[in-house]
Design an enzyme around this catalytic site. Structure first.
Site, short mmCIF file in Angstrom:
data_model
loop_
_atom_site.label_atom_id
_atom_site.label_comp_id
_atom_site.label_asym_id
_atom_site.label_seq_id
_atom_site.Cartn_x
_atom_site.Cartn_y
_atom_site.Cartn_z
N SER A 193 0.84 -1.19 0.00
CA SER A 193 0.00 0.00 0.00
C SER A 193 0.89 1.26 0.00
CB SER A 193 -0.94 -0.06 1.21
OG SER A 193 -1.98 0.87 1.09
N ASP A 234 -8.71 -3.63 -6.57
CA ASP A 234 -8.25 -3.21 -5.25
C ASP A 234 -8.95 -1.91 -4.89
OD1 ASP A 234 -6.69 -1.89 -3.17
OD2 ASP A 234 -5.09 -3.31 -3.57
N HIS A 236 -7.36 -5.87 -0.90
CA HIS A 236 -6.19 -5.01 -0.73
C HIS A 236 -5.05 -5.85 -0.17
CE1 HIS A 236 -4.01 -1.33 -0.46
NE2 HIS A 236 -4.00 -1.26 0.85
#
Length: 498
Positions: free
Chosen positions: A208, A421, A450
């Protein structure tokens, strides 16, 4: 409010541009890390912690210093150990426990044998020299993902909230840290950690927001980064104003997975087709806009749905469906026993310092009104939230230009990405892939959620990453992994990423 705060802690980016007078090849001073027991909120079996002192301002490397706390899950197989694997869980958020969370989540034993897995609390966050904005609980919520703006007036009202948050940060006891709490400096800290551990090179695994940190790290330090894996990628600009707007694209990409799942279970009462499930979303949001129920407003319902899409499969989708059903039928909401993470104010303050300090955001409220109006139509499920104004609009100007992700350096970057995502959509990952050029290869997996490596169920993607970390075998070209049947057995514990 507790449910929102606990869930939002989840989501809670040519040549490199470096600080004048600082060379990316400048050797770090030799230091020794003393490993001790980790703080109570980061303690985990086999995990030990230490600190590294780093310059507050890398333009003045012999000036004032701050502390960066790191952790180590050491390899227990000296014959197979090949180095260190720096990690970052995203956020920006604390990372000391992340090595242990990866191990519990299924990081292959072969990888744990090959590396000392290193966690890091980035500067400003957690047990590294921390920042604060002295935020109230309500302001902590406001400092995360902004709410859905139902009307243009909502943007102007939210501007007042975010202006006050920025003012409090600038007036806090740690305001002197603001100019230096950035991704570029966090990347420079990583190279100091590498040197302090006596390693000529360091490998890296980031998720991320951690993909942007890793991309900046690989750009600034091409000669001392080894094998770099970036999972669930932000765009090449990181978490700038356009990166924030990408949440809306992510929701539209990911929601059809949930809609198909719910439609296949008509007993849920959410719709018998994916189109009907989507219609139910807008029905519930509209009803809550008109009259909040059970303590939730329309914007909060949209936010909880966004966060609910971070997971995938029966367990995650059942939790989200239970929330919808309760709101639809007026029955009690499912219990929320999710504990608030320790130090939430610092996590939100640290996120603001890093994100707002990385790039200059538009300062005109009118700009955000226009962005919201455009994205409300283009991405109706979440566009008017993702494009809403944030405290970064009222932040001081950054002290250096953003680092431009560069294709100059070794071919040592492997990107891995779910095709769907909610937080870091494929469109953003592709921009980072283009910026790296021949330095990178990208593995995409036909799945949602995710997080791909360890977190996802795609054997093809997982094997590609493990093979690269162990043997340096990176795909010669970008690779697409077909969908696989979700796993029905094994551990359901996965590391938390931001």
């Amino acid at each position: 409010m507790k449910k929102l705060l606990s869930l939002l802690a989840v989501p809670i980016a040519a040549a490199a541009l470096v600080v004048p007078g600082v060379s990316s090849a400048e050797p770090a001073p030799a230091t020794t890390v003393e490993w001790v027991e980790c703080p109570a909120d980061a303690a985990a079996p086999g995990l030990e912690c230490g600190t590294v002192r780093v310059p507050l301002d890398y333009r003045d490397p012999r000036g004032r210093t701050i502390e960066v706390m790191i952790s180590r899950l050491a390899s227990r197989n000296p014959e197979k150990r090949r180095g260190i694997l720096l990690t970052n869980p995203g956020g920006p958020s604390p990372g000391l426990r992340f090595p242990a969370e990866l191990a519990l989540g299924g990081l292959p034993q072969e990888v744990r044998d090959a590396y000392d897995v290193i966690g890091v609390d980035p500067r400003g966050v957690g047990h590294s020299t921390p920042v604060t904005c002295d935020l109230t609980p309500e302001q902590q919520f406001a400092g995360s993902v902004p709410p859905y703006a139902v009307t243009p007036a909502d943007v102007r009202e939210w501007a007042g909230e975010t202006r006050e948050i920025a003012r409090r940060c600038a007036a806090s006891p740690t305001a002197h840290l603001m100019p230096h709490t950035t991704t570029a400096n966090a990347a420079r800290d990583l190279d100091r950690v590498r040197a302090a551990l006596g390693e000529p090179k360091a490998s890296y695994l980031g998720y991320s927001y951690g993909t942007y940190l890793g991309a900046v790290y690989a750009t600034l330090f091409p000669r001392t980064t080894d094998r770099v894996v970036l999972d669930s990628n932000l765009g090449a600009g990181g978490w700038d104003v356009e990166g924030g707007r990408m949440y809306a694209r992510g929701v539209e990409d990911t929601f059809p997975d949930f809609a198909r799942w719910a439609a296949a279970r008509p007993d849920l009462g959410l719709g018998g087709t994916p189109r009907q499930v989507r219609a139910k979303y807008f029905d519930l949001a509209g009803r809550l806009d008109a009259a909040p129920a059970q303590g939730l407003t329309g914007p909060q319902f949209r936010m909880l749905t966004f966060v609910g899409l971070y997971g995938t499969g029966d367990a995650a989708f059942t939790r989200l469906a239970d929330l919808w059903r309760a709101l639809d039928t007026g029955t009690p909401l499912p219990p929320d026993d999710t504990p608030l993470p320790p130090g939430l104010e610092n996590i939100i303050a640290g996120r603001l310092h890093i994100v707002c300090g990385d790039s200059r955001w538009p300062t005109s409220v009118k700009t955000y009104e226009r962005n919201v109006a455009v994205d409300r139509v283009r991405y109706p499920m979440f566009g008017a939230a993702a494009a809403n104004i944030q405290p970064c609009a009222f932040w001081p100007d950054p002290v250096e230009q953003p680092v431009r992700i560069s294709d100059r350096g070794p071919r040592n970057v492997l990107m891995v990405q779910n095709e769907r995502d909610p937080a870091t959509p494929l469109a953003g990952a592709r921009s980072t892939r283009r910026a790296f050029g021949d330095r990178a290869a990208m593995v995409t997996a036909d799945q949602g959620g995710h997080g791909a490596y360890v977190l996802g169920a795609n054997t093809c993607a997982n094997n590609a990453v493990t093979g690269y970390l162990l043997g340096g075998r990176r795909p010669a070209h970008d690779l697409r992994c077909a969908a696989e049947t979700p796993r029905t057995s094994g551990s359901t514990r996965t590391p938390a990423i931001g």
